[in-house]
Design a protein around this motif. Structure first.
Motif, short mmCIF file in Angstrom:
data_model
loop_
_atom_site.label_atom_id
_atom_site.label_comp_id
_atom_site.label_asym_id
_atom_site.label_seq_id
_atom_site.Cartn_x
_atom_site.Cartn_y
_atom_site.Cartn_z
N LYS A 166 0.59 -0.98 0.24
CA LYS A 166 0.40 0.04 0.18
C LYS A 166 0.83 0.93 -0.17
O LYS A 166 1.77 1.14 1.16
CB LYS A 166 -0.49 0.13 1.19
N LYS A 167 0.81 2.36 -0.81
CA LYS A 167 1.25 3.41 -1.20
C LYS A 167 0.39 4.20 -0.75
O LYS A 167 -0.54 4.73 -1.83
CB LYS A 167 1.96 3.42 -2.61
N ILE A 168 0.41 5.38 0.01
CA ILE A 168 -0.23 6.99 0.14
C ILE A 168 0.58 7.61 -0.10
O ILE A 168 1.29 7.25 0.77
CB ILE A 168 -0.84 6.53 1.37
N ARG A 169 -0.14 8.54 -0.74
CA ARG A 169 0.72 9.80 -0.29
C ARG A 169 1.21 10.56 0.77
O ARG A 169 0.32 10.66 1.66
CB ARG A 169 0.01 10.53 -1.35
N SER A 170 2.43 10.73 0.67
CA SER A 170 2.61 11.32 1.98
C SER A 170 3.69 12.81 2.09
O SER A 170 4.40 12.87 0.72
CB SER A 170 3.27 9.77 2.55
N TYR A 171 3.70 13.60 2.78
CA TYR A 171 4.65 15.06 2.56
C TYR A 171 5.75 14.91 4.13
O TYR A 171 5.59 13.83 5.18
CB TYR A 171 3.67 15.97 2.42
N VAL A 172 6.56 15.77 3.88
CA VAL A 172 8.14 14.97 5.06
C VAL A 172 7.11 16.86 5.45
O VAL A 172 6.76 17.21 4.96
CB VAL A 172 9.14 15.44 4.90
N SER A 173 6.45 17.14 7.48
CA SER A 173 6.12 18.24 7.19
C SER A 173 7.05 18.65 8.60
O SER A 173 8.02 17.69 9.74
CB SER A 173 4.65 18.08 8.63
N ILE A 174 7.95 19.84 8.33
CA ILE A 174 8.75 20.44 9.26
C ILE A 174 8.09 21.66 9.57
O ILE A 174 7.45 22.31 8.86
CB ILE A 174 9.79 20.64 8.08
N GLN A 175 8.88 22.00 11.14
CA GLN A 175 8.11 22.48 11.69
C GLN A 175 9.61 23.29 12.00
O GLN A 175 10.17 22.72 13.04
CB GLN A 175 6.67 22.46 12.37
N GLN A 176 9.83 24.89 13.12
CA GLN A 176 10.50 25.39 12.92
C GLN A 176 9.91 26.37 14.26
O GLN A 176 8.97 27.05 14.01
CB GLN A 176 11.34 26.08 12.35
#
Length: 352
Positions: A166-176
């Protein structure tokens, strides 16, 4: 041997553990530590209206300890490509996400055994149940259960075990996090299609100014830094960050991205793909899916996976509608028309 093992103690896992019948023997494996050190979920910490509604169903009230200043009721929306800015009224609650998670944990009855500061490393079938391995205090531990529940977020070990392809669209969430220097703290929602086809945000929180965003995994940090430089030209104040956080975040794009489980193994919250693709809000779906699963397990359904899948139909349909909403937010020509029209926006009057 437990009846149920829950992996993850965010809003989904904590809600399920609280609502399960006390006749079940339940164990929870969680990354967080009681003393506040170690893992913290990178999150803007805004409780949206859907999440407020989900909590209110249980007649719960938020303790003041989880709230932070300021409470702001408008979001400044920026489209960097077109230069358009609009303000829209929103009813978020600004809170400390870590304290919020700890509060939900405090509602769990003492009969639930919680393994903190623990990382689940493997799940495998065994007899009429499952064997769960986790790393804690420098050692590998093993427990078994009839049912397992993946409440372990975007990078779910349980989902990878159940659906290896299973491949679900994903992102990297970056926060400073930066020291707050704004005279008038604000929230903002930022669209910058040259750096991400998702969105970014800024939040003021208890003396800090937070900038974060969801970026494609390829060159995510470079995209983040490039966008930060663009925002400086818009007057956003960035000094030296006091801390940087990052995590994986899912963004479902089709109905088949929602996976609820099989063979007495279940997925709830973001592990199941239950997160809004338009806003990335996931707390409401985490709580609602946990509640649904608790009713299925407490009723001792003969085919619990099938019943759980059917009972989440309404939740899945609501998220499909949000998938259909995405083009109106993220397709630049449409967004330009909507923002240029001023539809549903508010005029912000500033004192000179």
């Amino acid at each position: 041997m437990y009846d149920i093992v829950i992996i993850g103690l965010g809003p989904a896992g904590a809600t399920l553990a609280r609502l399960l019948d006390r006749s079940f023997s339940v164990a929870v494996i969680d990354k967080k530590r009681e003393d506040g050190t170690g893992f913290r979920k990178p999150c803007g910490g805004l409780l949206a209206e859907d999440a407020q509604k989900a909590i209110s169903r249980f007649d719960l009230t938020l303790p003041k300890e989880v709230l932070v200043d300021p409470q702001i009721f408008a979001v400044r929306t920026l489209d960097i490509r077109t230069g358009l800015t609009r303000h829209y009224q929103r009813f978020y609650i600004n809170l400390d996400r870590y304290k919020f998670d700890r509060w939900l944990k405090s509602l769990i009855h003492q009969g639930v055994e919680i393994f903190e500061d623990s990382i689940c490393t493997n799940v495998k079938p065994k007899d009429n149940g499952y064997e769960v391995e986790f790393f804690r205090e420098g050692k590998v531990h093993t427990i078994t259960a009839r049912y397992i529940v993946g409440a372990d977020g975007a990078n779910s070990v349980v989902r990878r075990f159940l659906y290896p392809h299973k491949k679900i669209r994903s992102y990297v969430s970056i926060q400073q996090w930066f020291p707050e220097t704004n005279l008038n703290p604000f929230y903002s929602c930022i669209f910058d299609p040259d750096n991400t086809d998702c969105y970014s945000w800024t939040i003021s929180k208890d003396g800090y100014f937070i900038f974060g965003g969801a970026f494609p995994k390829e060159d995510s940090r470079a995209r983040f830094e490039k966008q930060k430089q663009l925002l400086k030209a818009w007057g956003f104040p960035f000094g030296e960050p006091e801390k940087t956080e990052a995590c994986l975040v899912l963004r479902p794009s089709k109905p088949s991205d929602f996976c609820t489980g099989r063979n007495n193994a279940f997925l709830i919250g973001e592990a199941a793909g239950f997160i809004s693709p338009s806003s990335l809000e996931g707390i409401s779906s985490a709580i609602n899916s946990a509640y649904i699963l608790s009713t299925v397990l407490n009723d001792r359904a003969a085919n619990p996976c099938g019943v759980y899948h059917r009972k989440t139909l309404g939740l899945r349909l609501r998220l499909v509608l949000k998938i259909l909403k995405c083009p109106f937010m993220y397709y630049p020509p449409v967004r330009k028309l909507v923002m240029a029209s001023g539809l549903n926006s508010i005029e912000v009057i500033k004192n000179e």
